[in-house]
Design an enzyme around this catalytic site. Structure first.
Site, short mmCIF file in Angstrom:
data_model
loop_
_atom_site.label_atom_id
_atom_site.label_comp_id
_atom_site.label_asym_id
_atom_site.label_seq_id
_atom_site.Cartn_x
_atom_site.Cartn_y
_atom_site.Cartn_z
N GLU A 1 53.10 33.06 134.05
CA GLU A 1 53.54 31.83 134.72
C GLU A 1 52.40 31.22 135.56
OE1 GLU A 1 54.33 34.91 135.18
OE2 GLU A 1 55.00 35.41 137.21
N ARG A 2 51.28 31.98 135.70
CA ARG A 2 50.17 31.44 136.48
C ARG A 2 49.25 30.56 135.63
NH1 ARG A 2 48.41 36.74 139.86
NH2 ARG A 2 49.01 37.87 138.00
N SER B 1 49.52 44.74 133.25
CA SER B 1 49.15 45.90 134.07
C SER B 1 49.94 47.14 133.65
CB SER B 1 49.42 45.57 135.54
OG SER B 1 50.78 45.23 135.70
N CYS C 1 40.21 43.02 130.87
CA CYS C 1 40.67 44.40 130.68
C CYS C 1 39.54 45.27 130.17
CB CYS C 1 41.84 44.43 129.70
SG CYS C 1 41.36 43.89 128.07
N GLU D 1 43.04 50.07 140.04
CA GLU D 1 42.40 49.06 139.19
C GLU D 1 42.13 47.85 140.09
OE1 GLU D 1 44.77 47.17 136.09
OE2 GLU D 1 42.99 46.49 135.04
P1 NAD Z 1 51.00 41.63 135.01
O1 NAD Z 1 51.41 42.97 134.52
O2 NAD Z 1 51.25 41.29 136.44
O3 NAD Z 1 51.76 40.48 134.17
C1 NAD Z 1 51.70 40.45 132.76
C2 NAD Z 1 52.94 39.69 132.26
O4 NAD Z 1 54.12 40.41 132.63
C3 NAD Z 1 53.10 38.29 132.82
O5 NAD Z 1 53.59 37.45 131.80
C4 NAD Z 1 54.13 38.45 133.94
O6 NAD Z 1 54.91 37.31 134.13
C5 NAD Z 1 54.98 39.60 133.42
N1 NAD Z 1 55.50 40.47 134.49
C6 NAD Z 1 54.96 40.69 135.72
N2 NAD Z 1 55.69 41.60 136.39
C7 NAD Z 1 56.71 41.96 135.58
C8 NAD Z 1 57.79 42.87 135.71
N3 NAD Z 1 57.98 43.59 136.81
N4 NAD Z 1 58.63 43.00 134.67
C9 NAD Z 1 58.46 42.29 133.53
N5 NAD Z 1 57.45 41.40 133.36
C10 NAD Z 1 56.59 41.24 134.37
O7 NAD Z 1 49.46 41.44 134.63
P2 NAD Z 1 48.47 40.26 135.02
O8 NAD Z 1 48.17 40.36 136.48
O9 NAD Z 1 48.98 38.98 134.50
O10 NAD Z 1 47.19 40.65 134.16
C11 NAD Z 1 46.21 41.57 134.57
C12 NAD Z 1 46.48 42.95 134.02
O11 NAD Z 1 46.52 42.91 132.58
C13 NAD Z 1 45.37 43.94 134.36
O12 NAD Z 1 45.96 45.16 134.70
C14 NAD Z 1 44.59 44.05 133.06
O13 NAD Z 1 43.88 45.26 132.92
C15 NAD Z 1 45.68 43.94 132.06
N6 NAD Z 1 45.19 43.54 130.74
C16 NAD Z 1 45.15 44.48 129.77
C17 NAD Z 1 44.67 44.16 128.51
C18 NAD Z 1 44.59 45.19 127.42
O14 NAD Z 1 44.23 44.85 126.31
N7 NAD Z 1 44.93 46.45 127.68
C19 NAD Z 1 44.25 42.86 128.25
C20 NAD Z 1 44.31 41.90 129.27
C21 NAD Z 1 44.79 42.26 130.52
#
Ligand code: NAD
Length: 501
Positions: A183-184, A233, A288, A386
């Site tokens: 959503e950001r 995450s 990531c 992280e």
């Molecule tokens: P995030 O986990 O906060 O959010 C990811 C998605 O999940 C978003 O669409 C968000 O709206 C949704 N979300 C957030 N909290 C939720 C919850 N409690 N229940 C269900 N959905 C929820 O991650 P972020 O801050 O947007 O992205 C950064 C993270 O993503 C870092 O930890 C990074 O390492 C990871 N990442 C991993 C990869 C990979 O390939 N492993 C790739 C890109 C990013």
């Protein structure tokens, strides 16, 4: 070109081939992280909106799965061409909401184009295998079929590349898709939906709903959703995996990371320092596959720290749309505060801040500059968390075995890389390291999309990865045993097998 001036005040959902607005939706602000200014707002999908999106995907599902594979591929070919034509526009959208530099955003679009190409080509794997005459007049063959409505939940750091690496393969394989982007950074997904429409994709095959945890849970729980792809995450990945598995859904959930680079005493130290600076500080460390930890082996540690510090200090920190910037802001004020507080704690726990990114950054926006922290220990907070910001922690090891023990004790296993001129060390590292993507003398070992992508350990829950691996996730295998001759005998209560002499 879409700029902050001509974007809609409210980013709509995209359902059944058109923008979709709901009157009862709550909203969230979309902020330019380089200035802190509100760019627009985004609707947070209510259960009714989620239902409308899944129903649209479900309604389109049968016809799209029956569309000949070459026709599906041709649609994605046209989409690929449109992405290339709109690279500048897409990069500008990414930079305005995510903050990364335009050059980096263009790179993200280019890697997304590559993911589309691979998605088109993996469709050949649906063809399966054929065994002739497994018994008299009987043949057995297998092929793979689409699974139905798939959903993707994606993070803020790659607003285009991560969604594309999911939906392109899903759609190529004959599925329909509902994307729930972060959503950001919501605008790129809707622009992508428009481009898919222009490519001739039938309405309902690709849909976008915005929202937060409630929208995600409603999507996972929806009875018409067959498969769940998540990238984000680790705590959220673990929960998504659990909830989806409980609901009997196919699920792949890629989580967070804490990637290490090991630098051996025989390495080219300038090449290693260049690689460290780009992998630790590029995109403000919000990748990531960033490298937030270096393990310096043997006597080169001080020299490596000095060379890396020089490069960190030379970074130009500024708005992503300034072509002179090497690095943009963090995604939010909370993220910038998290990084600053990690540095503070590291210092209080005995680490030395060699380059302090809290100083000399633009006054507005969510900036923290490149930071280099030496003498970090594995039990310190900055190592355990992280940080997901432009911070490089330095650990020291006596030899490669000790370095490998450090790397392999990390709960994450997304990526790891080694700098060395020794083939023996490189081979030993690649063989023993516990990570899904491994580099030798490369800073960020994200493999080309012809290979699968996904981490080990707490960096991935579920088996299949993205890109080349995705066709397995987005299809299910069917095995057919057929007989077209007149049966010679009647009922056979036993398994049919060929007679061995
Ligand atoms: P995030 O986990 O906060 O959010 C990811 C998605 O999940 C978003 O669409 C968000 O709206 C949704 N979300 C957030 N909290 C939720 C919850 N409690 N229940 C269900 N959905 C929820 O991650 P972020 O801050 O947007 O992205 C950064 C993270 O993503 C870092 O930890 C990074 O390492 C990871 N990442 C991993 C990869 C990979 O390939 N492993 C790739 C890109 C990013």
């Amino acid at each position: 070109m879409t700029t902050t001036d001509d974007r809609p005040a409210t980013v709509p959902h995209w359902i059944a081939g058109a923008p979709y607005r709901s009157t009862d939706a709550s909203q969230s602000e979309v902020v330019d992280p380089a200035t802190g200014h509100v760019l627009s707002s985004v609707e947070l999908g209510s259960p009714a909106v989620i239902d409308a999106a899944v129903m649209a995907a479900q309604a389109a599902s049968g016809a799209w799965a029956s569309t000949p594979a070459p026709v599906r591929a041709a649609t994605l070919h046209r989409f690929r061409a449109l992405m290339i034509d709109h690279t500048e526009e897409l990069a500008a959208i990414v930079t305005s909401e995510q903050g990364k530099t335009l050059a980096d955003a263009r790179g993200e679009v280019a890697r997304s184009v590559e993911a589309v190409e691979v998605a088109i080509s993996v469709v050949q794997h649906l063809k399966g295998e054929y065994s002739d005459q497994v018994s008299t007049g009987i043949d057995t063959y297998s092929f793979r079929q689409a699974i139905g409505v798939c959903i993707g939940i994606t993070p803020f750091n790659f607003p285009i590349m991560v969604p594309v690496s999911m939906f392109a393969a899903a759609i190529a394989c004959g599925n329909t898709f509902v994307l729930k982007p972060s959503e950001r950074v919501p605008t790129a997904s809707v622009r992508i939906a428009q481009l898919l429409s222009e490519s001739g994709l039938p309405d309902g095959v690709f849909n976008v709903v915005h929202g937060d945890v409630d929208a995600v849970n409603a999507l996972i729980d929806h009875p018409d959703v067959a498969a769940v792809s998540f990238v984000g995450s680790t705590p959220v990945a673990r929960e998504i995996y659990r909830r989806s598995a409980d609901a009997g859904k196919k699920v792949q959930a890629l989580g967070g990371a804490n990637n290490h680079m090991v630098v051996m005493p025989d390495a080219d130290l300038d090449a290693a320092a260049d690689a460290l600076a780009s992998a630790a500080y590029g995109a403000a460390g919000q990748r990531c596959m960033a490298v937030p930890v270096v393990v310096a082996v043997g006597s080169i540690a001080d020299d490596l720290v000095a060379r890396t510090a020089q490069r960190a200090a030379a970074f130009t920190v500024g708005p992503g749309d300034d072509e002179d910037s090497d690095m943009g802001p963090l995604i939010s004020e909370a993220a910038a505060d998290r990084v600053k507080s990690a540095l503070e704690t590291a210092s209080s726990q005995g680490a030395s801040i060699v380059v302090d990114g809290r100083a000399n950054v633009p006054a507005t926006g969510y900036f923290v500059g490149p930071s280099l922290v030496d003498n970090v220990t594995v039990d310190s907070d900055i190592y355990q968390q992280e940080v997901f910001g432009p911070v490089l922690s330095v650990l020291r090891a006596d030899d490669l075995d000790m370095a490998l023990r450090i790397v392999n004790a990390s709960p994450y296993g997304n990526g790891a890389t080694i700098f060395t001129t020794s083939g023996v060390a490189g081979r030993k590292f690649s063989h023993h390291v516990q990570a899904g993507s491994v580099g030798i003398n490369v800073p960020i070992p994200v493999p080309i999309s012809w290979f699968g992508f996904g981490g080990w350990g707490d960096s991935r829950f579920g088996d299949d990865g993205l890109n080349y691996d995705a066709y397995r996730f987005y299809t299910k295998a069917k095995v057919v045993t057929q007989r077209w001759i007149e049966p010679k005998s009647g009922i056979s209560p036993n398994f049919v097998a060929a007679k061995h002499q």
